[in-house]
Structure formats: structure tokens, C-alpha cells
Design an enzyme around this catalytic site. Structure first.
Site, short mmCIF file in Angstrom:
data_model
loop_
_atom_site.label_atom_id
_atom_site.label_comp_id
_atom_site.label_asym_id
_atom_site.label_seq_id
_atom_site.Cartn_x
_atom_site.Cartn_y
_atom_site.Cartn_z
N ARG A 64 1.00 -1.35 0.06
CA ARG A 64 0.15 -0.02 -0.04
C ARG A 64 0.96 1.26 0.15
NH1 ARG A 64 -4.24 -0.44 4.70
NH2 ARG A 64 -4.80 1.61 3.97
N CYS A 104 -1.10 5.76 9.23
CA CYS A 104 -1.33 4.40 8.75
C CYS A 104 -2.47 4.71 7.69
CB CYS A 104 -1.46 3.41 9.85
SG CYS A 104 -3.10 3.86 10.86
#
Length: 287
Positions: free
Chosen positions: A184, A243
Site C-alpha cells: 500500500r 497509517c
């Protein structure tokens, strides 16, 4: 009620300790289970099916600021106070948080309690999976406690907003560390939320939370130290954790604290905020 220190972190307690103190009147056990949408798991439904006896459920999506349009942002202090009153948690309570994954969302709940002034809050080492594996008691249904009074004293310095992160990435006054997966971070894997671009904040570093957790428990300080070094993080310099939506960033916070390097702040909006803003730059690849 003393808390024996664990070898891994000052904030972790053992399942044996919790089982021994489960009936202590000042103790409040909190199920803070939450899962990524792709996992198709419902934390509240699983709590109703089975939880540690006497545990109340902390819903990070409900106990949140709903005005921002971002997932589970920290609530205003007065909202947090109302929810704590409902859950029967006071400033004098001793809180132990766990989750159904072992160690995933519990650190976010732990961090939230600390943000609002509670220091007497800990995380169950190994979480509910370890508790069940040891055949310790469970119960089903909703557990309710007598309402309590909680006064929130928010530590705003522990929270980074978008403007602070933008400034930090320019002046390098702290290291912004992203705990999403490497795929990601590099922009090779899709984001779980629609409207959020792939990639990362230019100038940020990547330390996936998966490198900090082993078998549903926090990794050893030695392994965390190695992971920190490999990620290019300078432990002597301040860190802002980030995050996807502020959950695994709290795992990174717990891990850094375990090696004596508590972060400066956590970016609450995280990639859900940055990646959805078309005016902000996005980088792909390893750097």
C-alpha cells in the site's frame, strides 16, 4: 492492584494477571475489537457472541467525531466523557483493553484513553485469541456497568493534524512513519476505502505494523529495534506515526514505546485524509 511488568512493554499485562484480578471492583475490561472492511468481521457481533466476563464494548466508529467525514477520528472531550459515563468508566478505573485479533485495534483504544488523560490503561498481551486458547472463562451477551463520571483532559500534543504533518514533511522536524503494508505504501495495492489514492506522503518512511506483531502479540524489543533500523528510522529523532485511518499507527506507537522511543504524535486523519485530498502530493515506490 499492582501490575507486574511484562518483558515486552510496560503497557501490556498477561492473561494470567487479568484472570486473577477479574473481579477487582476498580478494574474495567474493554473489548476494543475493530476490523478492516475487507475482513468481513463485526467486532460488536463477535463481542455479543463471546467476550471476557464483565467486558464492555468500545466502538471506535461510534466513539468518534462524525463531523469530519473521516473514519473514527478522535471525539471531542465532552463526547468521550459521555461515552465513558455510559460504559461505567471513571478516572479512577483501571482499564484493560483487548481485541479479537490479538493485537490490532486494542492499541488504538489504549491510545485514545491516554489522549484523554487516563494513564492507568493497559493492553492484554495476546488479546482474546490467547485468552480463549488458554480456556479461560468467557460469557455472551451485552454487559453493562453502573454509569460513572469521567473528566477528560485532552493531551492535544499527542495528536498531529494535517497542517502539522505538511509542515513536518518540509522542515524535517520529525519523521513521519507510515505503518501500512509495504504494498500500500508503494502504491502497488488498492486502498480499502473508495476515493483514496494509492501511494504515500512524499518524504514519509514505512514500517508495516505486521513487522511489529507476532502471533497476535507485540514482537520482542529486539525484533522491533531491528525493524526500526531497517526502515531507516532514527530513534533519536521525533516520530509522527501514521497509517490508513489511525488504527495500526497506534500499534507502531506501542512498539516504539517498548524500545524507549515514545512517538511525538499520531496523525489521526492518516492516509484516509491525505490520500483523499487531490491537492496534496502523492509518491509511489519505496521512497
Amino acid at each position: 492492584m499492582s501490575k507486574p511488568a511484562t518483558a515486552t512493554s510496560r503497557w501490556l499485562i498477561s492473561t494470567d494477571w487479568l484472570a486473577e484480578h477479574l473481579r477487582d471492583p476498580a478494574l474495567v475490561v474493554v473489548d476494543g475489537s475493530w476490523y478492516l472492511p475487507a475482513e468481513n468481521r463485526d467486532g460488536f457481533e463477535e463481542y455479543l457472541a463471546a467476550h471476557i466476563p464483565g467486558a464492555v464494548f468500545f466502538d471506535i466508529d461510534e466513539i468518534a467525531d462524525h463531523s469530519r467525514g473521516l473514519p473514527h477520528m478522535l471525539p471531542p472531550p465532552h463526547v468521550f466523557e459521555l461515552h465513558m459515563a455510559r460504559l461505567g468508566i471513571s478516572n479512577a478505573s483501571k482499564v484493560v483493553v483487548y481485541d479479537g485479533a490479538g493485537l490490532f485495534s486494542a492499541p488504538r483504544v489504549w491510545w485514545t484513553f491516554r489522549i484523554f488523560g487516563m494513564e492507568n490503561v493497559f493492553i492484554l498481551d495476546g488479546g482474546f485469541p490467547k485468552w480463549k486458547a488458554e480456556k479461560k472463562p468467557v460469557e455472551a451477551g451485552m454487559f453493562t456497568r453502573e454509569p460513572a463520571h469521567f473528566t477528560a483532559a485532552m493531551n492535544e500534543g499527542m495528536v498531529a493534524d494535517l497542517e502539522l504533518v505538511k509542515k513536518t514533511l518540509v522542515d524535517r522536524s520529525a519523521q513521519v512513519v507510515d505503518s501500512r503494508s509495504a504494498e500500500r505504501f508503494r502504491g502497488e495495492a488498492p486502498e480499502p476505502r473508495s476515493g483514496v489514492r494509492k501511494g504515500h506522503m512524499p518524504g514519509s518512511l514505512n514500517l508495516p505494523s505486521s513487522k511489529l506483531v507476532e502471533n497476535g502479540a507485540l514482537a520482542s524489543p529486539q525484533k522491533i529495534t531491528v525493524a526500526v533500523t531497517e526502515a531507516g528510522i532514527d530513534p533519536s529523532q521525533p516520530v509522527i506515526t501514521s497509517c490508513g485511518s489511525g488504527v495500526s499507527a497506534a500499534i507502531l506507537w506501542l512498539a516504539l514505546d517498548s524500545i524507549g522511543k515514545e512517538p511525538q504524535a499520531l496523525y489521526d486523519g492518516s492516509w484516509s485524509e491525505w490520500g483523499a485530498n487531490e491537492e496534496l502530493p502523492v509518491a509511489t515506490g519505496p521512497k
